[in-house]
Design a protein around this motif. Structure first.
Motif, mmCIF file in Angstrom:
data_model
loop_
_atom_site.group_PDB
_atom_site.id
_atom_site.type_symbol
_atom_site.label_atom_id
_atom_site.label_comp_id
_atom_site.label_asym_id
_atom_site.label_seq_id
_atom_site.Cartn_x
_atom_site.Cartn_y
_atom_site.Cartn_z
ATOM 1 N N GLY A 1 -8.681 -6.826 1.797
ATOM 2 C CA GLY A 1 -8.762 -5.856 0.701
ATOM 3 C C GLY A 1 -9.179 -4.503 1.258
ATOM 4 N N GLY B 1 -0.287 -9.159 1.676
ATOM 5 C CA GLY B 1 -0.426 -10.451 0.998
ATOM 6 C C GLY B 1 -1.348 -10.374 -0.200
ATOM 7 N N ASN B 2 -1.454 -11.523 -0.856
ATOM 8 C CA ASN B 2 -2.327 -11.660 -2.023
ATOM 9 C C ASN B 2 -3.463 -12.597 -1.613
ATOM 10 O OD1 ASN B 2 -3.525 -12.688 -4.377
ATOM 11 N ND2 ASN B 2 -1.655 -12.345 -5.562
ATOM 12 N N PHE B 3 -4.695 -12.089 -1.614
ATOM 13 C CA PHE B 3 -5.775 -12.913 -1.062
ATOM 14 C C PHE B 3 -6.170 -14.103 -1.926
ATOM 15 C CE2 PHE B 3 -8.514 -8.922 -2.095
ATOM 16 C CZ PHE B 3 -8.813 -9.327 -3.388
ATOM 17 N N PHE B 4 -5.599 -14.187 -3.128
ATOM 18 C CA PHE B 4 -5.847 -15.385 -3.940
ATOM 19 C C PHE B 4 -4.803 -16.466 -3.671
ATOM 20 C CE2 PHE B 4 -7.786 -12.129 -6.852
ATOM 21 C CZ PHE B 4 -9.088 -12.523 -6.623
ATOM 22 N N VAL C 1 -0.121 -1.430 -0.554
ATOM 23 C CA VAL C 1 -1.331 -0.759 -0.061
ATOM 24 C C VAL C 1 -1.374 -0.763 1.468
ATOM 25 C CG1 VAL C 1 -3.865 -0.730 -0.122
ATOM 26 C CG2 VAL C 1 -2.590 -1.412 -2.153
ATOM 27 N N ASP D 1 -15.494 -7.254 -7.726
ATOM 28 C CA ASP D 1 -14.352 -6.978 -8.610
ATOM 29 C C ASP D 1 -13.845 -8.222 -9.331
ATOM 30 O OD1 ASP D 1 -14.123 -4.327 -8.018
ATOM 31 O OD2 ASP D 1 -12.352 -4.509 -6.742
ATOM 32 N N GLY E 1 -7.679 -1.723 1.672
ATOM 33 C CA GLY E 1 -7.150 -0.488 1.092
ATOM 34 C C GLY E 1 -6.394 0.351 2.106
ATOM 35 N N LEU F 1 -2.654 -5.805 -0.589
ATOM 36 C CA LEU F 1 -1.359 -5.931 -1.276
ATOM 37 C C LEU F 1 -0.300 -5.159 -0.489
ATOM 38 C CD1 LEU F 1 -2.768 -5.314 -4.860
ATOM 39 C CD2 LEU F 1 -2.073 -7.517 -3.892
ATOM 40 N N TYR G 1 -6.021 4.551 -6.968
ATOM 41 C CA TYR G 1 -7.320 3.914 -6.704
ATOM 42 C C TYR G 1 -7.598 3.834 -5.210
ATOM 43 C CZ TYR G 1 -5.327 -0.911 -6.012
ATOM 44 O OH TYR G 1 -4.655 -2.024 -5.563
ATOM 45 N N TRP H 1 -7.357 0.300 -12.411
ATOM 46 C CA TRP H 1 -7.414 -0.742 -11.369
ATOM 47 C C TRP H 1 -6.340 -1.756 -11.728
ATOM 48 C CZ3 TRP H 1 -10.268 0.601 -7.358
ATOM 49 C CH2 TRP H 1 -11.351 1.452 -7.553
ATOM 50 N N VAL I 1 -15.186 -5.610 1.772
ATOM 51 C CA VAL I 1 -15.952 -4.417 1.417
ATOM 52 C C VAL I 1 -15.583 -3.971 -0.007
ATOM 53 C CG1 VAL I 1 -16.508 -2.058 2.105
ATOM 54 C CG2 VAL I 1 -15.997 -3.763 3.850
ATOM 55 N N ARG I 2 -16.546 -4.022 -0.883
ATOM 56 C CA ARG I 2 -16.352 -3.666 -2.302
ATOM 57 C C ARG I 2 -15.210 -4.481 -2.936
ATOM 58 N NH1 ARG I 2 -16.646 2.885 -2.477
ATOM 59 N NH2 ARG I 2 -14.941 2.729 -0.970
ATOM 60 N N ILE I 3 -15.180 -5.771 -2.603
ATOM 61 C CA ILE I 3 -14.136 -6.656 -3.128
ATOM 62 C C ILE I 3 -14.723 -7.703 -4.063
ATOM 63 C CG2 ILE I 3 -12.373 -8.369 -2.523
ATOM 64 C CD1 ILE I 3 -11.645 -5.587 -1.589
ATOM 65 N N GLN J 1 -15.445 5.841 0.862
ATOM 66 C CA GLN J 1 -15.712 4.726 1.774
ATOM 67 C C GLN J 1 -16.772 5.044 2.825
ATOM 68 O OE1 GLN J 1 -16.255 1.661 3.639
ATOM 69 N NE2 GLN J 1 -14.705 1.329 2.074
ATOM 70 N N MET K 1 -10.967 5.174 -3.406
ATOM 71 C CA MET K 1 -11.801 4.299 -2.571
ATOM 72 C C MET K 1 -11.971 4.883 -1.169
ATOM 73 S SD MET K 1 -13.002 1.480 -3.960
ATOM 74 C CE MET K 1 -13.665 2.705 -5.031
HETATM 75 C C1 SAM Z 1 -12.220 -1.766 -4.916
HETATM 76 S S1 SAM Z 1 -10.916 -1.650 -3.759
HETATM 77 C C2 SAM Z 1 -11.810 -1.685 -2.227
HETATM 78 C C3 SAM Z 1 -11.028 -1.099 -1.093
HETATM 79 C C4 SAM Z 1 -11.808 -0.997 0.224
HETATM 80 N N1 SAM Z 1 -12.265 -2.287 0.700
HETATM 81 C C5 SAM Z 1 -12.962 -0.040 0.074
HETATM 82 O O1 SAM Z 1 -14.118 -0.452 -0.029
HETATM 83 O O2 SAM Z 1 -12.694 1.181 0.036
HETATM 84 C C6 SAM Z 1 -10.205 -3.279 -3.844
HETATM 85 C C7 SAM Z 1 -9.066 -3.530 -2.875
HETATM 86 O O3 SAM Z 1 -8.632 -4.891 -3.011
HETATM 87 C C8 SAM Z 1 -7.228 -4.926 -3.031
HETATM 88 N N2 SAM Z 1 -6.790 -6.114 -3.783
HETATM 89 C C9 SAM Z 1 -7.005 -6.380 -5.088
HETATM 90 N N3 SAM Z 1 -6.476 -7.569 -5.419
HETATM 91 C C10 SAM Z 1 -5.911 -8.062 -4.294
HETATM 92 C C11 SAM Z 1 -5.229 -9.268 -3.995
HETATM 93 N N4 SAM Z 1 -5.025 -10.190 -4.927
HETATM 94 N N5 SAM Z 1 -4.794 -9.470 -2.723
HETATM 95 C C12 SAM Z 1 -5.003 -8.523 -1.764
HETATM 96 N N6 SAM Z 1 -5.658 -7.366 -1.988
HETATM 97 C C13 SAM Z 1 -6.105 -7.137 -3.244
HETATM 98 C C14 SAM Z 1 -6.833 -3.630 -3.701
HETATM 99 O O4 SAM Z 1 -5.491 -3.264 -3.451
HETATM 100 C C15 SAM Z 1 -7.849 -2.655 -3.123
HETATM 101 O O5 SAM Z 1 -7.404 -2.084 -1.932
#
Ligand code: SAM
Length: 374
Positions: free
Chosen positions: A212, A261-264, A239, A283, A214, A236, A181, A162, A278-280, A189, A185
């Protein structure tokens, strides 16, 4: 004031002394009514002790291609042995172990077929991919005390997989290695999407943004079930590039907008009346997870909703999946923790959502759902 914690700790200590006593265990094993409870406790204790061996049987079925072999069944052990490149004794040991776990079944003398659980695994490439993936988890868990003592300061097999989790903790560079990854996922899904679709109506939603998201598997499932929806995919850059193409191919480019983008760090795009995560959330550690919820809340107009779907902690009847499995998985990954619906709702309130509630799902091992309104 009554000190309930003192009463509870006193009661638990007394109960544990009784349960640990050989005299009590001997007595409980003989009393007809208590015997059944005692036996199920003893079986549970044995499963705890033996769980690693059970999961290695499953792993051998998957990695050795035994589900595929048994799909061609009924089949004899000698042929299984030849196809798995092992001795007949080795094949029989595995077939018998699988029989005890309902992965295989001996329909008649030396006539092996898929068992009830085996049929489910055999039909599901996504679950088999997850079993293969757990090779990394088992490597990280080889010495659990050492893993816990390292306090997530060093890279692990899972943090390298990851890449975003590794990068968050300085354990690795976030590179373009997101496709492995993302495929894993996407393959699993549909379990989550099915739970969400069975418990949430999208009838009043016009524009749905999956943050997020994916490779777009969740949006593909929801967008197919609800063809009126306009869909946004945020992830990202490397992705969303693939995810956007997958979605445009499946549902039509006119229904899909991609947001790299970067969600942070980046703002969440505005104009959506529902955002999904979803599943974010699980993490990420508490501070970044709260930051992400704050970021999403800032993007939403009053009345717009946030849907959170992921395996959660402390769901009645499914407790081991939450804090035991995901607790250790996410610890090994180096980021995040499973949270209970109550913890998530408290974070949502802190982020400024006006209301939040959890929605029951049929299979919480796949996902539980929390929905909040801005
Ligand atoms: C565990 S996967 C879940 C993917 C999808 N939502 C699913 O359930 O199948 C986490 C996702 O968050 C994305 N991600 C992680 N950090 C991120 C960030 N800082 N900004 C945007 N996306 C991010 C990853 O690229 C990945 O696609």
């Amino acid at each position: 004031m009554i000190d309930w914690t003192a009463i509870r700790t006193g009661w638990i200590a007394r109960r544990n002394r009784v349960f640990a006593s050989p005299r009590f265990q001997h007595w409980a094993a003989r009393l007809p009514l208590i015997r059944r409870i005692a036996r199920s406790r003893a079986d549970g204790a044995f499963d705890l002790l033996a769980g690693f061996a059970y999961s290695q049987v499953l792993r051998a079925f998957v990695e050795g291609g035994l589900f595929d072999i048994l799909e061609d069944g009924p089949i004899g052990a000698a042929e299984v042995a030849a196809r798995m490149e092992m001795s007949e004794d080795g094949a029989l040991t595995l077939l018998r172990a699988g029989r005890a776990l309902m992965l295989s079944e001996e329909a008649g003398p030396d006539r092996w077929m898929l068992g009830e659980q085996g049929a489910v695994f055999a039909a599901n490439a996504g679950v088999q991919a997850m079993v293969r993936h757990h090779r990394l988890l088992y490597a990280d868990l080889e010495d659990p005390i050492a893993l816990l003592r390292r306090d997530r300061r060093e890279p692990t097999a899972l943090s390298r997989f990851w890449t975003y989790a590794g990068a968050l903790h300085g354990a690795g560079e976030r590179g373009a290695q997101t496709s492995e990854y993302s495929k894993l996922m996407a393959a699993s899904q549909h379990f989550v999407a099915d739970e969400v679709l069975a418990s949430v109506s999208f009838g009043k939603v016009t524009r749905l943004l999956d943050v997020g998201g994916g490779h777009g598997a969740f949006l593909k499932a929801v967008g197919s079930a609800w063809p009126h929806l306009q869909l946004g995919l945020f992830d990202l850059p490397e992705v969303v590039e693939t995810g956007g193409a997958v979605l445009a191919g499946a549902l039509g480019a006119e229904r899909v907008t991609t947001h790299p983008g970067n969600f942070f760090k980046d703002s969440i795009p505005e104009g959506y009346d529902m955002v999904s995560l979803v599943r974010i959330l699980h993490d990420h550690d508490d501070a970044p997870a709260q930051g992400l919820l704050d970021n999403i809340r800032a993007s939403l107009a009053p009345g717009a909703r946030l849907l959170i779907a992921e395996p959660m902690a402390r769901i009645s009847g499914t407790e081991p999946m939450g804090e035991a499995f995901f607790g250790l998985y996410l610890w090994a990954m180096g980021s995040g923790r499973p949270r209970s619906p109550a913890e998530i709702i408290a974070m949502l309130k802190k982020a400024g959502f006006s209301s939040a509630r959890s929605i029951a799902t049929a299979q919480p091992v796949n996902a539980s759902v929390v929905i909040a309104r801005a």
